[in-house]
Design an enzyme around this catalytic site. Structure first.
Site, PDB file in Angstrom:
ATOM      1  N   SER A   1       0.945  -1.245  -0.038  1.00 59.51           N
ATOM      2  CA  SER A   1       0.017  -0.053   0.073  1.00 59.51           C
ATOM      3  C   SER A   1       1.087   1.243   0.069  1.00 59.51           C
ATOM      4  O   SER A   1       2.191   1.300   0.624  1.00 59.51           O
ATOM      5  CB  SER A   1      -0.773  -0.122   1.176  1.00 59.51           C
ATOM      6  OG  SER A   1      -1.472   1.175   1.449  1.00 59.51           O
TER       7      SER A   1
ATOM      8  N   TYR B   1      -2.773  -1.153  10.463  1.00 57.87           N
ATOM      9  CA  TYR B   1      -2.419  -1.472   8.981  1.00 57.87           C
ATOM     10  C   TYR B   1      -1.383  -0.859   8.186  1.00 57.87           C
ATOM     11  O   TYR B   1      -0.820  -1.560   7.726  1.00 57.87           O
ATOM     12  CB  TYR B   1      -3.971  -0.663   8.154  1.00 57.87           C
ATOM     13  CG  TYR B   1      -3.940  -0.834   6.591  1.00 57.87           C
ATOM     14  CD1 TYR B   1      -4.755  -1.945   6.121  1.00 57.87           C
ATOM     15  CD2 TYR B   1      -3.230  -0.068   5.942  1.00 57.87           C
ATOM     16  CE1 TYR B   1      -4.929  -2.034   4.744  1.00 57.87           C
ATOM     17  CE2 TYR B   1      -3.537  -0.119   4.611  1.00 57.87           C
ATOM     18  CZ  TYR B   1      -4.119  -1.270   3.891  1.00 57.87           C
ATOM     19  OH  TYR B   1      -4.183  -1.271   2.533  1.00 57.87           O
TER      20      TYR B   1
HETATM   21  C1  BGC Z   1      -6.197   1.319   1.827  1.00 63.95           C
HETATM   22  C2  BGC Z   1      -7.474   2.352   1.477  1.00 63.95           C
HETATM   23  C3  BGC Z   1      -6.942   3.758   1.268  1.00 63.95           C
HETATM   24  C4  BGC Z   1      -5.544   3.842   0.446  1.00 63.95           C
HETATM   25  C5  BGC Z   1      -5.207   5.493   0.219  1.00 63.95           C
HETATM   26  C6  BGC Z   1      -5.089   1.541   0.953  1.00 63.95           C
HETATM   27  O1  BGC Z   1      -4.232   0.796   1.334  1.00 63.95           O
HETATM   28  O2  BGC Z   1      -6.673   0.125   2.187  1.00 63.95           O
HETATM   29  O3  BGC Z   1      -8.493   2.388   2.504  1.00 63.95           O
HETATM   30  O4  BGC Z   1      -7.976   4.370   0.470  1.00 63.95           O
HETATM   31  O5  BGC Z   1      -4.657   3.181   1.066  1.00 63.95           O
HETATM   32  O6  BGC Z   1      -5.024   5.844   1.483  1.00 63.95           O
END
Ligand code: BGC
Length: 285
Positions: free
Chosen positions: A170, A183
């Site tokens: 991410s 996360y």
């Molecule tokens: C998340 C999303 C978020 C995006 C940008 C991703 O890794 O799961 O919820 O919109 O990152 O912030």
């Protein structure tokens, strides 16, 4: 003279492209592919010629719908239920894949979730769940993938590498994220997990890389795009001024898994419309 250019966003035109047959004859597992980014990746890999395992943990119906889409493209689909945080279930999924497909050439570690909370209120369950699926899940699936790639070696007829792992990371492996410490920690962990495995097995011609999506239109971040107000606010952090769509990630995965990307190893590829360009500085600082 103006210091910053006047920036009226241009019209949004979506890409139109046909996927070439880059993955012909290859077998892929895409974890968490009954919806969202995983579904987009599974369909893109099938369009590029791969047979695909559709892994799910929740809805069998949705996984079967994706499998039907893969079959309609003319590729084989295998639906397998497995919670990627559970060692026995991951091992059973790889065993079944090898029994039915013969081997696996591409593993996309995509399964992931969010359990958001301000840090002071975050429960140990919210922490463990996110680390369990997003990080331990990638460890377990990568380990099984590496074992199979080492056992089998290079299949010259389909690829010049012995196997490819793509970790779905991410932008939050780099951007800190208030309200989402679990996360962000899981994705930061994925970054060095990916690089360490890449370094360890490069000499065996195994490639391990990450895709780092920004905001992609999927159920995980529905709140961020479902109303016009939310969408407009989201555009403040996306210089390219459109949300990403699952095929944006699917197309990247096809290319990264293919021999066109053979010299790419241990790298994070950001697919984010410029979210990591510090957009707050466009007219600031
Ligand atoms: C998340 C999303 C978020 C995006 C940008 C991703 O890794 O799961 O919820 O919109 O990152 O912030």
């Amino acid at each position: 003279m103006e210091k910053y250019p006047k920036q009226k966003p241009a019209e949004v035109v979506m890409p139109v492209c046909d996927l070439p047959d880059l993955l012909k004859g290859q077998k892929a597992i895409v974890t968490g592919s009954s919806s969202g980014i995983g579904k987009g990746v599974a369909i893109a890999l099938a369009k590029a010629g791969a047979d695909v395992v559709i892994n799910y943990a929740g809805s069998k119906e949705r996984a079967e719908e994706v499998a039907q889409e893969v079959s309609a493209i003319g590729r084989q689909a295998l639906v397998i239920k497995a919670d990627v945080s559970q060692e026995d279930q991951v091992q059973a999924m790889f065993k079944e894949t090898v029994e039915k497909f013969g081997t696996v050439d591409i593993v996309i570690n995509n399964a992931g979730l969010q359990k958001d909370s301000c840090f002071a209120d975050m429960t140990i369950d919210q922490w463990n769940k996110v680390i369990g699926i997003n990080l331990t899940g990638q460890f377990l699936c990568s380990r099984e993938a590496i074992r199979e790639f080492l056992r089998r070696g290079i299949r010259k007829e389909v690829s010049c590498a012995a196997g490819k792992i793509i970790c779905m990371s991410s932008v939050h492996e780099m951007i800190p994220w208030s309200g989402h410490a679990n996360y962000a920690a899981s994705k930061g962990g994925v970054m060095l997990l990916m690089k360490s495995i890449a370094q360890e097995y490069a000499s065996q011609r195994i490639r391990v890389n990450s895709i780092c999506p920004g905001a992609i239109r999927t159920p995980i971040n529905k709140e961020a795009w479902e109303t016009p107000e939310a969408y407009e606010k989201l555009m403040n952090v996306i210089p390219y001024k459109r949300i990403g769509e699952p095929p944006d990630i699917g197309h990247t995965a096809v290319w990264l898994a293919s021999d066109l990307a053979d010299y790419i190893n241990g790298t994070s590829i950001f697919v984010d419309g410029g979210m990591t360009l510090f957009p707050g500085f466009t007219t600031n600082g």
